[in-house]
Every structure is written in structure tokens, then in C-alpha cells.
Design a protein around this motif. Sequence first.
Motif, PDB file in Angstrom:
ATOM      1  N   THR A 247      26.702   6.320 108.397  1.00 61.21           N
ATOM      2  CA  THR A 247      26.384   5.152 109.225  1.00 61.21           C
ATOM      3  C   THR A 247      26.666   3.854 108.480  1.00 61.21           C
ATOM      4  N   VAL A 248      26.267   3.798 107.217  1.00 58.00           N
ATOM      5  CA  VAL A 248      26.493   2.588 106.419  1.00 58.00           C
ATOM      6  C   VAL A 248      27.987   2.380 106.180  1.00 58.00           C
ATOM      7  N   ILE A 249      28.701   3.443 105.838  1.00 56.23           N
ATOM      8  CA  ILE A 249      30.148   3.320 105.600  1.00 56.23           C
ATOM      9  C   ILE A 249      30.861   2.885 106.877  1.00 56.23           C
ATOM     10  N   GLY A 250      30.485   3.501 108.003  1.00 57.04           N
ATOM     11  CA  GLY A 250      31.094   3.102 109.274  1.00 57.04           C
ATOM     12  C   GLY A 250      30.787   1.664 109.633  1.00 57.04           C
ATOM     13  N   ALA A 251      29.576   1.201 109.320  1.00 59.32           N
ATOM     14  CA  ALA A 251      29.211  -0.186 109.615  1.00 59.32           C
ATOM     15  C   ALA A 251      30.006  -1.154 108.750  1.00 59.32           C
ATOM     16  N   VAL A 252      30.213  -0.826 107.477  1.00 61.85           N
ATOM     17  CA  VAL A 252      30.983  -1.707 106.592  1.00 61.85           C
ATOM     18  C   VAL A 252      32.435  -1.792 107.049  1.00 61.85           C
ATOM     19  N   ILE A 253      33.026  -0.656 107.410  1.00 57.73           N
ATOM     20  CA  ILE A 253      34.407  -0.668 107.903  1.00 57.73           C
ATOM     21  C   ILE A 253      34.501  -1.444 109.213  1.00 57.73           C
ATOM     22  N   SER A 254      33.512  -1.278 110.078  1.00 56.70           N
ATOM     23  CA  SER A 254      33.495  -2.020 111.344  1.00 56.70           C
ATOM     24  C   SER A 254      33.410  -3.524 111.096  1.00 56.70           C
ATOM     25  N   ALA A 255      32.590  -3.927 110.122  1.00 58.02           N
ATOM     26  CA  ALA A 255      32.479  -5.349 109.799  1.00 58.02           C
ATOM     27  C   ALA A 255      33.799  -5.895 109.252  1.00 58.02           C
ATOM     28  N   ALA A 256      34.514  -5.094 108.464  1.00 61.28           N
ATOM     29  CA  ALA A 256      35.814  -5.536 107.949  1.00 61.28           C
ATOM     30  C   ALA A 256      36.815  -5.729 109.085  1.00 61.28           C
ATOM     31  N   ILE A 257      36.807  -4.820 110.047  1.00 59.39           N
ATOM     32  CA  ILE A 257      37.705  -4.955 111.194  1.00 59.39           C
ATOM     33  C   ILE A 257      37.322  -6.181 112.024  1.00 59.39           C
ATOM     34  N   ALA A 258      36.028  -6.423 112.194  1.00 58.26           N
ATOM     35  CA  ALA A 258      35.581  -7.616 112.923  1.00 58.26           C
ATOM     36  C   ALA A 258      35.988  -8.891 112.183  1.00 58.26           C
ATOM     37  N   LYS A 259      35.954  -8.852 110.859  1.00 59.09           N
ATOM     38  CA  LYS A 259      36.399 -10.013 110.078  1.00 59.09           C
ATOM     39  C   LYS A 259      37.893 -10.248 110.268  1.00 59.09           C
ATOM     40  N   LEU A 260      38.667  -9.179 110.364  1.00 50.50           N
ATOM     41  CA  LEU A 260      40.102  -9.322 110.648  1.00 50.50           C
ATOM     42  C   LEU A 260      40.319  -9.924 112.031  1.00 50.50           C
ATOM     43  N   LEU A 261      39.495  -9.519 113.000  1.00 47.64           N
ATOM     44  CA  LEU A 261      39.568 -10.122 114.330  1.00 47.64           C
ATOM     45  C   LEU A 261      39.265 -11.611 114.277  1.00 47.64           C
ATOM     46  N   GLN A 262      38.279 -11.988 113.482  1.00 49.71           N
ATOM     47  CA  GLN A 262      37.962 -13.406 113.327  1.00 49.71           C
ATOM     48  C   GLN A 262      39.148 -14.179 112.763  1.00 49.71           C
ATOM     49  N   PHE A 263      39.879 -13.586 111.845  1.00 49.57           N
ATOM     50  CA  PHE A 263      41.028 -14.264 111.231  1.00 49.57           C
ATOM     51  C   PHE A 263      42.075 -14.630 112.282  1.00 49.57           C
ATOM     52  N   PHE A 264      42.257 -13.787 113.282  1.00 48.34           N
ATOM     53  CA  PHE A 264      43.265 -14.064 114.300  1.00 48.34           C
ATOM     54  C   PHE A 264      42.727 -14.912 115.448  1.00 48.34           C
ATOM     55  N   VAL A 265      41.420 -14.901 115.675  1.00 51.87           N
ATOM     56  CA  VAL A 265      40.860 -15.578 116.841  1.00 51.87           C
ATOM     57  C   VAL A 265      40.182 -16.894 116.462  1.00 51.87           C
ATOM     58  N   PHE A 266      39.414 -16.891 115.395  1.00 56.00           N
ATOM     59  CA  PHE A 266      38.593 -18.053 115.048  1.00 56.00           C
ATOM     60  C   PHE A 266      38.702 -18.294 113.552  1.00 56.00           C
ATOM     61  N   ASN A 267      39.717 -19.040 113.159  1.00 54.50           N
ATOM     62  CA  ASN A 267      39.947 -19.322 111.749  1.00 54.50           C
ATOM     63  C   ASN A 267      39.936 -20.836 111.556  1.00 54.50           C
ATOM     64  N   VAL A 268      38.874 -21.365 110.950  1.00 53.17           N
ATOM     65  CA  VAL A 268      38.691 -22.813 110.839  1.00 53.17           C
ATOM     66  C   VAL A 268      38.474 -23.195 109.377  1.00 53.17           C
ATOM     67  N   ASP A 269      38.596 -24.491 109.138  1.00 51.24           N
ATOM     68  CA  ASP A 269      38.418 -25.044 107.791  1.00 51.24           C
ATOM     69  C   ASP A 269      37.157 -25.904 107.784  1.00 51.24           C
ATOM     70  N   TYR A 270      36.059 -25.352 107.269  1.00 53.09           N
ATOM     71  CA  TYR A 270      34.793 -26.078 107.274  1.00 53.09           C
ATOM     72  C   TYR A 270      34.778 -27.211 106.248  1.00 53.09           C
TER      73      TYR A 270
END
Length: 332
Positions: A247-270
Amino acid sequence: MTNILVLREYLKGIYGKYEIYITPVEKFLLSFITLMLINRKLGYMSKLNGISVILIAGLLCSFLPMNFMILIAAAFILLHLYAFSMECAIVVLALFLVMFLLYFRFSSKDTVMVLLTPICCSLNIPFVMPLAAGLTSTPASAISVACGVAVYNVLAYISDSVAALNSMDTESAMQKYRYVVDGLMSNKGMLVMMAAFGVTVLVVYLIRRMSINHSWTIAIVAGMLTAISVLLVGDLMWEINISIFSTVIGAVISAAIAKLLQFFVFNVDYSRTEYVQFEDDEYYYYVKAVPKIAVAKPSKTVKKITTQKKDVAQPPRTTGSVVRKSNKSGMK
């Protein structure tokens, strides 16, 4: 980092230019993988197991509206269950009708989430879809991912109960009805996972809409921890026997994929955030403006190099008239 941003802009440009061709291919692949998963889990009707049937259904889905995929997938499941047991088909049909009412009423545009959730669950990365739904959609998407979880667990339950259902007498239809209904209703693991996915969608959605720096990253981490926490609490209360490590390994991989989605959809310079204040006759406005990170694609310049032939030196030409002298001799 600049090269990655350039690659992103390049991919977005290709997708925008050839979207009319890429979208049918994506729909075909999604429907093809979904139907293959259904046939692998069930596969009781041999006529539907042929690759030609799946290809034809995938081609139809690639040119028809997205919701047509859900109807085709439901038809495949019901036909397989009908070939195995009519009682199972009737119970699952009733369950599908309830899910269709909820789905088409509240989240009819989340076809991809409904179909991808069982696929991600089978790949042991189930938290990808609730994280993605919270980042890119509305709280109503919790219904979509919950329906996907229900479909996955129904397929798994029927597949695991084949021996028990075959051992029952063919004339005791009511016994089969009761066995299937009780098994689905008492499936605590399915209910806990549906609750975890729904809460995760809400948490991610609420956090990523906050006016704080790195809201999407915080939402991804918070959603991952929320999903793990709900599953662990459900395991403690009802002993659903989940694997903490997987469960923990799957959650970490899922978070990495979600972070990749953020890179393509919502990538800003704070670092370049600006706070703007203006007013009109009735209100004062305080606006936080965060610029997007955009890198222009390098333009190609073509330099033409032409080679000129050098003139070969010619010997100088003499101009003028040539006078020919002749001696004339006469006889006297």
C-alpha cells in the motif's frame, strides 16, 4: 531543467497540432486495455475472447462518444457473467444500474476516471486516480472513482467465487442470489477503499484550490497520506487484511505519477509571485498572480551557404588591326 521544459512545450505543440488524430488512438487504446482486462478476469463467453471482437469494439469506441466505452465494458461484463451464471448477471446488472444513475447524474464527463481506476488497481497503483481527480476535476469525481473501485472489486469477487458458485445446485437460484449479494455487501475492503478514494478526492481538491505556495504539491502529499490513513483505520476496525508495504509503495508511485501530471498541467514559478490591488466603485480587489513557467521552443534558423566559382585568369587578348605587308615585284 530547461531541456525538460522545452520537451514539454514540444509535446504540447505536437498534441495541439495532431489532436484530431491522437484522440481516437487514445480512445482505442483505453477501450482495448479495458476489454482485455475484463476478458482476463472473466472470459466465460468464448465468443468475446477473440482478439478480432476486441479490435472491432475498440474501433467503435475510438469514433463514438466517451461514455460509449462504459456501455461496451458493462455489456462485456454482463455477457461473460450470463455465460457463467444468470444469477450473477442479474445481481451485477442491478448494481450497474445504480452506478449508472449516480454517474450520469453527477459526473458524466469522467469516463476516463471510471475506466482507468480498475486498471490502476490491477497494477497496484490505485491512488493515481483519486489524486488525479482531485487535481484536475471537481468533488463529483469521487463518484467516478468509487464506481471504478466497485467494478474492480466485483470482477475480483466473481473471479474468486467461481468454485463456490459452481458447487451449488443449478436449481437453487435463490441460494446463488443470496451468496452473491451477501458477498458484495459484506465486502469491507471494497467499502473502505471507496471511502478512502472519496475522501482523498475531497482533500486534494480543497488543498489545491488554496491560495498558498506549492498548493498542488501539498495536495498530492496530503492526499497520499489521507488514503493510507483511511485504509489503515479500516484495516484496524474491520480487519480487511491489507498489505501495508504494498500500500505504501503503491501510494508513493501514485504520488510520483500525480507529480508528473502537475508538471504538464500546472507548472508555475512561485519566485515571481505578484500581489496586485485594484478597485472599482463597489469593491477592492486583492489578487495574487503566479506566472506560469513557459519556455519558448528554440527556433531553427537555416543558413544557406553558396559556393561561387572563381574566375580562371585568361591570357590578355590583343585588339586592333593586323596589317599584312606584301612585296609586289613587277617586270619592266
